[in-house]
Every structure is written in C-alpha cells, then in structure tokens.
Design a protein around this motif. Structure first.
Motif, mmCIF file in Angstrom:
data_model
loop_
_atom_site.group_PDB
_atom_site.id
_atom_site.type_symbol
_atom_site.label_atom_id
_atom_site.label_comp_id
_atom_site.label_asym_id
_atom_site.label_seq_id
_atom_site.Cartn_x
_atom_site.Cartn_y
_atom_site.Cartn_z
ATOM 1 N N ASN A 1 -47.520 -29.982 -62.728
ATOM 2 C CA ASN A 1 -46.873 -28.599 -62.313
ATOM 3 C C ASN A 1 -48.244 -27.824 -62.398
ATOM 4 O O ASN A 1 -48.250 -26.780 -62.715
ATOM 5 N N THR A 2 -49.663 -27.999 -63.331
ATOM 6 C CA THR A 2 -50.731 -27.461 -63.366
ATOM 7 C C THR A 2 -51.651 -27.681 -61.888
ATOM 8 O O THR A 2 -51.933 -27.916 -61.337
ATOM 9 N N ASN A 3 -52.295 -26.123 -62.199
ATOM 10 C CA ASN A 3 -52.986 -25.837 -61.154
ATOM 11 C C ASN A 3 -52.736 -26.545 -59.394
ATOM 12 O O ASN A 3 -53.651 -27.172 -58.986
ATOM 13 N N VAL A 4 -51.699 -25.644 -59.446
ATOM 14 C CA VAL A 4 -50.952 -26.322 -57.999
ATOM 15 C C VAL A 4 -50.867 -25.277 -57.766
ATOM 16 O O VAL A 4 -50.062 -24.085 -58.066
ATOM 17 N N THR A 5 -50.845 -24.779 -55.955
ATOM 18 C CA THR A 5 -50.337 -23.803 -54.745
ATOM 19 C C THR A 5 -49.146 -23.887 -54.482
ATOM 20 O O THR A 5 -48.768 -25.321 -53.922
ATOM 21 N N TYR A 6 -48.030 -23.162 -54.437
ATOM 22 C CA TYR A 6 -46.715 -23.427 -53.221
ATOM 23 C C TYR A 6 -45.992 -22.512 -52.181
ATOM 24 O O TYR A 6 -46.762 -21.563 -52.468
ATOM 25 N N ALA A 7 -45.990 -23.474 -51.334
ATOM 26 C CA ALA A 7 -45.484 -22.100 -50.098
ATOM 27 C C ALA A 7 -44.990 -23.017 -49.110
ATOM 28 O O ALA A 7 -44.268 -24.086 -49.122
ATOM 29 N N GLU B 1 -30.065 -26.064 -41.170
ATOM 30 C CA GLU B 1 -31.361 -25.428 -41.163
ATOM 31 C C GLU B 1 -32.305 -26.709 -42.034
ATOM 32 O O GLU B 1 -32.136 -26.795 -43.225
ATOM 33 N N THR B 2 -34.265 -25.904 -41.550
ATOM 34 C CA THR B 2 -34.827 -27.418 -42.082
ATOM 35 C C THR B 2 -35.592 -26.276 -42.730
ATOM 36 O O THR B 2 -36.389 -25.427 -41.950
ATOM 37 N N PHE B 3 -36.474 -26.533 -44.133
ATOM 38 C CA PHE B 3 -37.090 -25.852 -45.360
ATOM 39 C C PHE B 3 -38.645 -26.810 -45.057
ATOM 40 O O PHE B 3 -38.214 -28.060 -45.384
ATOM 41 N N LYS B 4 -39.879 -26.259 -45.732
ATOM 42 C CA LYS B 4 -40.981 -26.917 -45.960
ATOM 43 C C LYS B 4 -42.045 -26.854 -47.165
ATOM 44 O O LYS B 4 -41.885 -25.073 -46.757
ATOM 45 N N CYS B 5 -41.599 -27.252 -47.883
ATOM 46 C CA CYS B 5 -42.268 -27.014 -48.768
ATOM 47 C C CYS B 5 -43.731 -27.607 -49.441
ATOM 48 O O CYS B 5 -43.948 -28.644 -48.448
ATOM 49 N N ALA B 6 -45.381 -26.915 -49.145
ATOM 50 C CA ALA B 6 -46.138 -27.050 -48.666
ATOM 51 C C ALA B 6 -46.820 -27.300 -50.095
ATOM 52 O O ALA B 6 -46.963 -25.858 -51.017
ATOM 53 N N ILE B 7 -47.851 -27.989 -50.949
ATOM 54 C CA ILE B 7 -48.327 -27.880 -52.372
ATOM 55 C C ILE B 7 -49.642 -28.172 -52.116
ATOM 56 O O ILE B 7 -50.152 -29.514 -51.788
ATOM 57 N N LYS B 8 -50.574 -27.481 -52.778
ATOM 58 C CA LYS B 8 -52.084 -27.719 -52.897
ATOM 59 C C LYS B 8 -52.094 -27.635 -53.860
ATOM 60 O O LYS B 8 -51.849 -27.049 -54.869
ATOM 61 N N ASP B 9 -52.873 -29.221 -54.261
ATOM 62 C CA ASP B 9 -54.146 -29.701 -55.304
ATOM 63 C C ASP B 9 -55.025 -27.849 -55.523
ATOM 64 O O ASP B 9 -55.892 -28.157 -54.964
ATOM 65 N N THR B 10 -54.778 -27.376 -56.605
ATOM 66 C CA THR B 10 -56.463 -26.582 -56.764
ATOM 67 C C THR B 10 -57.259 -27.182 -57.603
ATOM 68 O O THR B 10 -58.411 -26.246 -58.687
ATOM 69 N N ASP B 11 -56.686 -27.682 -58.372
ATOM 70 C CA ASP B 11 -57.643 -28.535 -59.859
ATOM 71 C C ASP B 11 -58.555 -28.649 -58.828
ATOM 72 O O ASP B 11 -59.442 -30.424 -58.268
ATOM 73 N N THR B 12 -59.962 -27.943 -59.329
ATOM 74 C CA THR B 12 -61.565 -28.811 -58.484
ATOM 75 C C THR B 12 -62.417 -29.425 -59.473
ATOM 76 O O THR B 12 -63.545 -29.434 -59.267
ATOM 77 N N SER B 13 -61.541 -29.490 -60.853
ATOM 78 C CA SER B 13 -62.125 -30.376 -61.935
ATOM 79 C C SER B 13 -62.588 -31.689 -61.594
ATOM 80 O O SER B 13 -62.793 -31.992 -60.154
ATOM 81 N N VAL C 1 -59.704 -36.347 -57.142
ATOM 82 C CA VAL C 1 -59.959 -36.684 -55.506
ATOM 83 C C VAL C 1 -59.924 -35.853 -54.582
ATOM 84 O O VAL C 1 -59.628 -35.837 -53.247
ATOM 85 N N SER C 2 -58.631 -35.391 -55.115
ATOM 86 C CA SER C 2 -57.102 -34.865 -54.216
ATOM 87 C C SER C 2 -57.643 -33.572 -54.247
ATOM 88 O O SER C 2 -56.893 -32.817 -54.609
ATOM 89 N N ALA C 3 -58.177 -32.652 -54.587
ATOM 90 C CA ALA C 3 -58.660 -31.174 -55.294
ATOM 91 C C ALA C 3 -58.963 -30.725 -53.800
ATOM 92 O O ALA C 3 -59.469 -31.267 -52.578
ATOM 93 N N ASN C 4 -57.968 -29.704 -53.922
ATOM 94 C CA ASN C 4 -57.669 -28.999 -52.364
ATOM 95 C C ASN C 4 -57.217 -29.478 -50.992
ATOM 96 O O ASN C 4 -57.399 -29.378 -50.477
ATOM 97 N N LYS C 5 -56.379 -30.839 -51.054
ATOM 98 C CA LYS C 5 -55.025 -31.694 -50.496
ATOM 99 C C LYS C 5 -53.853 -30.834 -50.771
ATOM 100 O O LYS C 5 -53.573 -30.620 -51.695
ATOM 101 N N ILE C 6 -53.872 -30.821 -49.508
ATOM 102 C CA ILE C 6 -52.088 -30.681 -49.565
ATOM 103 C C ILE C 6 -50.781 -31.323 -49.138
ATOM 104 O O ILE C 6 -51.310 -31.967 -48.080
#
Length: 436
Positions: free
Chosen positions: A196-202, A320-332, A336-341
C-alpha cells in the motif's frame, strides 16, 4: 317429515402461499486466495487464525429483517424454523463431515458456521465451491428445501508480479433497511503480500455511456446542436459530453456519419481537432466506467481515492458493479511493475422486498353533491409491515389526472393530502409516487 324447499351452498378454500426464502453465505475472507510458488505460501492462509469461516443466513418473507438461520422448526407443533438434522455443508459436491478435512460445523445457535483450517485449493485444483443446504418448516408445517453456494478461486503469483484483489468485508447484499451501507475493499498484492505504498487508487461504477477521449473532425459553429467526431464508441443518448469547456447532454448518435446531436446548442464554436471527452472518464478505469469522485458520488459516500469505498443502498438498484484500478507509482530501480495498472471488480445486489402503496381515505373517494373534499393518505408496506408511519423517510408526490387521463390537473406533496372538490370535474385519477 319436513319438506325441503331450498338449499344454499358455499365453497370454503384454505389457500396458503408458501413463504419466500432467501439464503446467502457470508465469508470472513476474500473470495480469491493468492499462492506464491516461489516460497510456497498462501495469502490469506486458511491454516492460521482467523481461518476461513463461512456463515449462512436465511431471510423469510413475513419475518422482517431478522436472520432466521438459528430458528429451529417442528412440523408436529407447527413451529417455523430450520428442521433439525437437515443442515448440511458440501465441498465441490461432496458432503462435509464435521471434524474431518480440517472442517468444523457449528450448531444451530452458531448459525451452522463452517470453519475451514486448511488450504483446500491447490495448483491442480485452483477452485473450491462450498454449498449449504437445509429444510425450512413454515407455520403450516410445510417443508421447504433451500440451498446457497459460494466459490473461491486461487490465483498463482509469480512472486514479483502484482495484482488487484477486491472483496466486501461486510457482504454484498442489501436487504431492506438491515444495513445502510457496505464496504468495498481492494488491495494491490505484490507476490503474497499487500503493498500500500506508492500506489494510486481509482474507483468506478459501471456506466456504458462513458467514452474515451476523441476529437472533432469538422468545425461546428456556435449555436449548432450537432458535431461530427472521430469516434462514437460508447456514446449514448442521455450521456454527458464535454466540448471545449462546456458540458452538454447527448440527444442522439448517428454511428454511420459519426454525428452527435445535443439537447442544447453549442455555446462556443468548435474547431476540427478540438478535444471531446466524457466528464466521468478516467484512463485508469477505461471506457464504460464512471469514475467516482466527491462530485460524482453515485451513492458512494467516501473513499474514492483509497483502497476502500463506502457503498450506500441508494447506489445499488437491483444489481451494481464497481471497479477498482490501482497504479504502481514506485519508479525506483528494479521495479518491473512501475506505472503498471491492475484492476478487479466487485458487484452488490439489492434483495429488498418491494414497497407496496395503499391509498386510504376516511371520507371516501366520492364527492357527493359538491359537499365534501377528499382526504387521502399513502400507507407504505414492506414485507407485510407498515413503514414510514410518520411520513418523514420518503418523499410523497401526488398527481391528479383529468377525467380523460391526458393531463395532470393538480399536484400535491406529503404523506397526507386533501383534494378539494373544486379540483375534480366529473372524475379524476389520483396517483402517488414514492421516492427517496
């Protein structure tokens, strides 16, 4: 002997409708388990506390919102409840015996909860389906069998790869007013651990009218109600569209000419190449999903950019259906998953009993010789019980139609209203609509 001169006869019918049953299985663990083949670990591991606990629930029409799974029935005494000895659990179609296969089945007072202390899924068998069945005895001694199922899936992680796992810690079913809100939770798993570090949720809600960004292909003058676009994919009548800085509503879509007609004229000219977008589009979620925000809540009251949202009953109409998208913002370096959603979806159901409206009047609905008004009151029933007796929980909107039924002669608001005799000419139809 007396002479028979007449005879009367009547038929008496005892007609009892069977009660309606709704059964569900709640889980204290997500429906997806991750297996990390690098270190042979499971997450969550059912072998450690709190293990996997499956709890059935049973709701009966006419019994209100209370869970009836612990009730014990007896046909001989016409006592409604679950028939003694009828409760059974199954795993992949095979009967589960308490004490075997690391499974324990609770008593009736413990809601027949099934506790699993072993990881039942494997690489060879990555799914497990559990079923609960029993027999319910109604107040007439009628035996009604019921069954409900829940399925788990194992996800094999390569160790360093990431994935999104969504679940509902409080369940996914709204039943009448039993709960006002439920949670939807989603985490990014890196291998067999939550990151749960360096991640973005939508978060988004299913909406087929949300489209990807496109452009104008032919100049449109100010005052025109039409625009030609590069793509009409996902554009629908009634959907929202942003051209320039203004937001419009789509009236119609011609997919052949790629022309969209708006309900209002353009407030400013649009040049070829100008951007056209949906106000609710989010690139992490993609087309077909309306991004939830503080200004586009859609019944979700909190958590739009976190790993957990609060979903109210107002957000769910039937399903009703909901979707969660999580982006890995760790660019260190080395990630290998940097900026992957990664994404996952979760659905909620509304199993509430329908609300019945009964319109009553102490004076009746006949105006005699222009001497009286008509008092009317809307009485609401759900599951056989009256709700909102004070008239504060819902909005009551009344319409009085003319004799031909072609026009509304008068409107009223409130749980109780008075229709003046002057409002009715010949006859009229009074309709009450309930909203919340």
């Amino acid at each position: 002997m007396a002479l028979k001169i007449a005879r009367g006869q009547v038929t008496i019918i005892d007609q009892n409708d069977a009660v309606s049953l709704q059964a569900f299985i709640g889980s204290n663990q997500p429906l997806t388990q991750i297996y990390n083949k690098d270190n042979n670990t499971f997450a969550p591991a059912w072998t450690s506390a709190p293990n996997l606990v499956l709890t059935p629930s049973l709701f009966i029409s006419g019994k209100g919102d209370a869970d009836q799974i612990t009730s014990v029935g007896n046909a001989a005494t016409l006592t409604p409840g679950v028939k003694t000895g009828s409760a059974k659990w199954y795993k992949d179609g095979a009967v589960i015996t308490s004490g075997q296969d690391s499974c324990t089945i609770g008593a009736a007072a413990a809601k027949y909860a099934l506790t699993v202390k072993a990881n039942h899924m494997s690489v060879a068998s990555p799914q497990a389906r559990y079923a609960f069945e029993a027999v319910y005895i109604d107040a007439n001694g009628l035996e009604i069998a019921f069954r409900t199922e829940i399925q788990f899936t194992q996800h094999q992680s390569a160790g360093a790869t990431i994935c999104a796992i969504a679940y509902a810690p409080g369940g996914v079913v709204f039943k009448n007013d039993e709960v006002a809100a439920l949670k939807a939770h989603c985490d990014l798993w890196r291998g067999a651990a939550i990151d749960n570090t360096n991640v973005t949720y939508a978060w988004g809600i299913k909406d087929s009218s949300v489209f990807s960004k496109t452009t104008i292909t032919a100049a449109a003058a100010s005052g025109s109600a039409q625009a030609v676009v590069n793509s009409t994919a996902n554009m629908e009548p009634g959907g929202k569209i942003v051209i320039g800085t203004a937001t419009y509503t789509i009236s119609s879509v011609n997919t052949g000419t790629k022309t969209i007609t708006l309900t209002a004229a353009l407030s400013a000219a649009a040049a070829s190449g100008d951007a056209v977008k949906s106000p609710y589009y989010n690139s992490m979620l993609g087309a077909g999903w309306s991004c939830l925000t503080s200004t586009n809540r859609r019944g979700v009251t909190a958590g739009w950019t976190t790993n957990e949202i609060t979903v109210t009953a107002d957000a769910v109409l039937n399903f009703e259906t909901f979707k969660c998208a999580i982006k890995d913002t760790d660019t260190s370096a080395g990630n290998v998953s940097a900026n992957k959603i990664v994404c996952d979806i979760i659905s909620f159901s509304d199993m509430s009993d329908p609300i019945m409206v009964d319109i009553v009047s102490q004076k009746g609905f006949i105006i005699k010789n222009n001497s009286n008004d008509v008092d009317a009151k809307a009485v609401l029933y759900r599951n056989g019980e009256e709700i909102d007796p004070a008239g504060t929980g819902y909005t009551y909107t009344w319409k009085l139609w003319n004799a031909a039924g072609t026009a509304v002669a008068k409107t009223y608001t409130g749980k109780s209203i008075t229709v003046a005799k002057a409002d009715v000419t010949g006859k009229g139809v009074l309709m009450c609509e309930i909203s919340k």
